[in-house]
Design a protein around this motif. Structure first.
Motif, PDB file in Angstrom:
ATOM      1  N   SER A   1       0.853  -1.191   0.000  1.00  0.00           N
ATOM      2  CA  SER A   1       0.000   0.000   0.000  1.00  0.00           C
ATOM      3  C   SER A   1       0.891   1.244   0.000  1.00  0.00           C
ATOM      4  CB  SER A   1      -0.898   0.014   1.240  1.00  0.00           C
ATOM      5  OG  SER A   1      -0.098   0.156   2.413  1.00  0.00           O
ATOM      6  N   TYR A   2       0.300   2.374  -0.362  1.00  0.00           N
ATOM      7  CA  TYR A   2       1.059   3.642  -0.298  1.00  0.00           C
ATOM      8  C   TYR A   2       1.539   3.887   1.134  1.00  0.00           C
ATOM      9  CZ  TYR A   2      -0.427   4.962  -5.028  1.00  0.00           C
ATOM     10  OH  TYR A   2      -0.611   5.017  -6.379  1.00  0.00           O
ATOM     11  N   GLU A   3       0.650   3.606   2.100  1.00  0.00           N
ATOM     12  CA  GLU A   3       1.000   3.844   3.504  1.00  0.00           C
ATOM     13  C   GLU A   3       2.161   2.943   3.931  1.00  0.00           C
ATOM     14  OE1 GLU A   3      -2.046   3.208   2.383  1.00  0.00           O
ATOM     15  OE2 GLU A   3      -3.055   5.144   2.671  1.00  0.00           O
ATOM     16  N   GLY A   4       2.139   1.698   3.437  1.00  0.00           N
ATOM     17  CA  GLY A   4       3.202   0.762   3.787  1.00  0.00           C
ATOM     18  C   GLY A   4       4.560   1.210   3.269  1.00  0.00           C
ATOM     19  N   ILE A   5       4.583   1.684   2.016  1.00  0.00           N
ATOM     20  CA  ILE A   5       5.853   2.151   1.425  1.00  0.00           C
ATOM     21  C   ILE A   5       6.337   3.400   2.153  1.00  0.00           C
ATOM     22  CG2 ILE A   5       6.995   2.927  -0.695  1.00  0.00           C
ATOM     23  CD1 ILE A   5       4.731   1.418  -2.245  1.00  0.00           C
ATOM     24  N   GLU A   6       5.417   4.296   2.465  1.00  0.00           N
ATOM     25  CA  GLU A   6       5.792   5.514   3.211  1.00  0.00           C
ATOM     26  C   GLU A   6       6.348   5.155   4.590  1.00  0.00           C
ATOM     27  OE1 GLU A   6       6.038   8.504   2.302  1.00  0.00           O
ATOM     28  OE2 GLU A   6       4.789   8.782   0.541  1.00  0.00           O
ATOM     29  N   THR A   7       5.757   4.142   5.220  1.00  0.00           N
ATOM     30  CA  THR A   7       6.241   3.698   6.537  1.00  0.00           C
ATOM     31  C   THR A   7       7.685   3.206   6.437  1.00  0.00           C
ATOM     32  OG1 THR A   7       4.014   3.080   7.254  1.00  0.00           O
ATOM     33  CG2 THR A   7       5.853   2.064   8.428  1.00  0.00           C
ATOM     34  N   ILE A   8       7.990   2.459   5.389  1.00  0.00           N
ATOM     35  CA  ILE A   8       9.358   1.958   5.183  1.00  0.00           C
ATOM     36  C   ILE A   8      10.323   3.113   4.971  1.00  0.00           C
ATOM     37  CG2 ILE A   8      10.853   0.655   3.608  1.00  0.00           C
ATOM     38  CD1 ILE A   8       8.405  -1.213   3.132  1.00  0.00           C
ATOM     39  N   LEU A   9       9.939   4.072   4.130  1.00  0.00           N
ATOM     40  CA  LEU A   9      10.819   5.226   3.868  1.00  0.00           C
ATOM     41  C   LEU A   9      11.065   6.036   5.143  1.00  0.00           C
ATOM     42  CD1 LEU A   9       9.394   6.348   0.395  1.00  0.00           C
ATOM     43  CD2 LEU A   9      11.693   5.446   0.834  1.00  0.00           C
ATOM     44  N   GLU A  10      10.013   6.199   5.941  1.00  0.00           N
ATOM     45  CA  GLU A  10      10.164   6.910   7.219  1.00  0.00           C
ATOM     46  C   GLU A  10      11.099   6.141   8.157  1.00  0.00           C
ATOM     47  OE1 GLU A  10       6.229   7.471   8.755  1.00  0.00           O
ATOM     48  OE2 GLU A  10       5.646   8.824   7.117  1.00  0.00           O
ATOM     49  N   GLN A  11      10.961   4.806   8.166  1.00  0.00           N
ATOM     50  CA  GLN A  11      11.812   3.979   9.031  1.00  0.00           C
ATOM     51  C   GLN A  11      13.277   4.046   8.590  1.00  0.00           C
ATOM     52  OE1 GLN A  11      10.601   2.458  11.789  1.00  0.00           O
ATOM     53  NE2 GLN A  11      12.717   2.002  12.318  1.00  0.00           N
ATOM     54  N   LEU A  12      13.500   4.165   7.288  1.00  0.00           N
ATOM     55  CA  LEU A  12      14.867   4.318   6.779  1.00  0.00           C
ATOM     56  C   LEU A  12      15.488   5.619   7.281  1.00  0.00           C
ATOM     57  CD1 LEU A  12      14.350   2.933   3.179  1.00  0.00           C
ATOM     58  CD2 LEU A  12      16.168   2.195   4.717  1.00  0.00           C
ATOM     59  N   ASP A  13      14.709   6.699   7.256  1.00  0.00           N
ATOM     60  CA  ASP A  13      15.199   7.983   7.786  1.00  0.00           C
ATOM     61  C   ASP A  13      15.507   7.869   9.280  1.00  0.00           C
ATOM     62  OD1 ASP A  13      15.311   9.638   5.558  1.00  0.00           O
ATOM     63  OD2 ASP A  13      13.176  10.126   5.654  1.00  0.00           O
ATOM     64  N   LYS A  14      14.606   7.208  10.013  1.00  0.00           N
ATOM     65  CA  LYS A  14      14.807   7.035  11.464  1.00  0.00           C
ATOM     66  C   LYS A  14      16.056   6.203  11.743  1.00  0.00           C
ATOM     67  CE  LYS A  14       9.934   7.324  12.842  1.00  0.00           C
ATOM     68  NZ  LYS A  14       8.773   6.539  13.300  1.00  0.00           N
ATOM     69  N   THR A  15      16.274   5.178  10.935  1.00  0.00           N
ATOM     70  CA  THR A  15      17.447   4.313  11.129  1.00  0.00           C
ATOM     71  C   THR A  15      18.733   5.100  10.939  1.00  0.00           C
ATOM     72  OG1 THR A  15      16.182   2.394  10.358  1.00  0.00           O
ATOM     73  CG2 THR A  15      18.579   2.182  10.377  1.00  0.00           C
ATOM     74  N   LYS A  16      18.762   5.936   9.896  1.00  0.00           N
ATOM     75  CA  LYS A  16      19.947   6.780   9.673  1.00  0.00           C
ATOM     76  C   LYS A  16      20.212   7.675  10.883  1.00  0.00           C
ATOM     77  CE  LYS A  16      20.636   7.415   4.732  1.00  0.00           C
ATOM     78  NZ  LYS A  16      20.787   8.420   3.666  1.00  0.00           N
ATOM     79  N   ALA A  17      19.152   8.290  11.389  1.00  0.00           N
ATOM     80  CA  ALA A  17      19.288   9.195  12.542  1.00  0.00           C
ATOM     81  C   ALA A  17      19.756   8.423  13.775  1.00  0.00           C
ATOM     82  CB  ALA A  17      17.958   9.895  12.818  1.00  0.00           C
ATOM     83  N   ARG A  18      19.206   7.220  13.978  1.00  0.00           N
ATOM     84  CA  ARG A  18      19.593   6.412  15.141  1.00  0.00           C
ATOM     85  C   ARG A  18      21.069   6.014  15.070  1.00  0.00           C
ATOM     86  NH1 ARG A  18      14.057   3.010  14.713  1.00  0.00           N
ATOM     87  NH2 ARG A  18      12.782   4.258  16.151  1.00  0.00           N
ATOM     88  N   LEU A  19      21.504   5.581  13.889  1.00  0.00           N
ATOM     89  CA  LEU A  19      22.900   5.162  13.746  1.00  0.00           C
ATOM     90  C   LEU A  19      23.845   6.345  13.938  1.00  0.00           C
ATOM     91  CD1 LEU A  19      22.617   2.656  10.758  1.00  0.00           C
ATOM     92  CD2 LEU A  19      22.860   2.125  13.183  1.00  0.00           C
TER      93      LEU A  19
END
Length: 329
Positions: free
Chosen positions: A291-309
């Motif tokens: 779904s669009y929401e699912g893909i957006e969730t993944i992209l948001e999680q990628l941004d969060k992962t970068k920030a966490r690392l």
């Protein structure tokens, strides 16, 4: 070291710096702001070299004693501030290398120039110590701060600096540089540009990296099969990702470009603008299932992962959470 004429892009900033030199209106404090690889270190180095050049032009002559020393990073009146702790610049670093040293007049140059790389890593105490020098510098003192973001610098520091934000460089300029100066094949140049997003240093690194293709193939294999993987297989994949810890931003950017391709194809059904168009069958399958929401969730999680690392969160934990988010969505 290169001169201003060798820099790819950033024409407005170069023009500003050269005009300041020409009109004798050089500030006592500058802040060059951009992500790693954008060229702030290169520009700061050329600016400092030009200011100290014995011929006094708006470009370093590359021939005088000062320019030769600057090119070898041993010009005594161009000081690159260092710090022992990798994640912070402490108050003692500033007191000993800047505040105390700046009281001594230049050895033989018109200026004494201090370049503080990763300035956002200065502690609050270090910034307060630096503030005293920025507020009342000697006539010959120039401070150049380099930072990925101004967010962690005190407003009192920012208000006393001329801030120069480096913008992304046009793809065609980077492509020309890669192909003409570095002899990079066109297909590799195009792939590097897709990930570099206007960052010249990053494009050069990717285009000349021996590891990049290996990392890309490993990431794409994971992306194409993660929806059918069992939990133990994801844990196994996580162990492989740990091998790429030093290149994790490249790995995460590959994932991000992939899901942007999936999102773009889902919205347009057009494969022409895709970066990974040769993998169109997998992209089509994922676009249909997600779904669009699912893909957006993944992209948001990628941004969060970068920030966490970046904030030194546990590597395995951050990546495990990311992989589970991808599988769920």
């Amino acid at each position: 070291m290169a001169g201003f004429q060798d820099v790819v892009g950033h024409e407005q900033i170069i023009d500003h710096l050269q005009r300041a030199i020409e009109l004798n209106k050089v500030s006592h404090a500058y802040l060059f702001c951009a992500e790693e690889g954008a060229g702030k270190k290169l520009l700061a180095g050329i600016f400092a070299q030009t200011l100290q050049c014995e011929k006094g032009g708006v470009n370093p002559c590359m021939e005088c004693h000062s320019c030769i020393q600057a090119a070898g990073k041993n010009q005594p009146d161009i000081i690159w501030v260092t710090h022992e702790k990798p994640n912070s610049i402490g108050v003692e670093d500033i007191r000993t290398q800047v505040n105390g040293d700046i009281q001594v007049k230049p050895y033989g140059s018109p200026y004494k120039i201090y370049i503080i790389d990763e300035a956002e890593k200065m502690t609050v105490q270090a910034q307060n110590a630096l503030l005293k020098t920025i507020e009342e510098p000697p006539a010959y003192g120039i401070l150049i701060l380099l930072a990925e973001s101004a967010d962690r610098l005190l407003p009192t520091i920012l208000s006393r600096c001329v801030t120069l934000n480096l913008k992304p460089v046009a793809d065609e300029k980077i492509r020309k540089y890669l192909m003409e100066q570095l002899q990079v094949p066109d297909y590799k140049a195009d792939l590097s540009l897709a990930f570099a997003q206007g960052n010249v240093g990053r494009a050069v690194k990717l285009a000349t990296s021996e590891n990049f293709n290996e990392i890309k193939d490993a990431a794409l294999h994971l992306l194409q099969h993660i929806h059918e993987m069992e939990l133990y297989e994801i844990i196994s994949a996580l162990k492989q990702i740990t091998d790429y810890r030093m290149d994790i931003n490249d790995y995460l950017d590959i994932l991000m470009v992939w899901y942007r391709d999936v999102l773009l194809f889902k919205a347009t059904k057009d494969m022409n603008p895709l970066i990974f168009k040769e993998h169109i069958n997998y992209i089509r399958q994922q676009a249909d299932k997600s779904s669009y929401e699912g893909i957006e969730t993944i992209l948001e999680q990628l941004d969060k992962t970068k920030a966490r690392l970046k904030a030194n969160v546990n590597f395995e934990l951050a990546m495990e959470l990311l992989l589970l988010t991808i599988k769920e969505n």
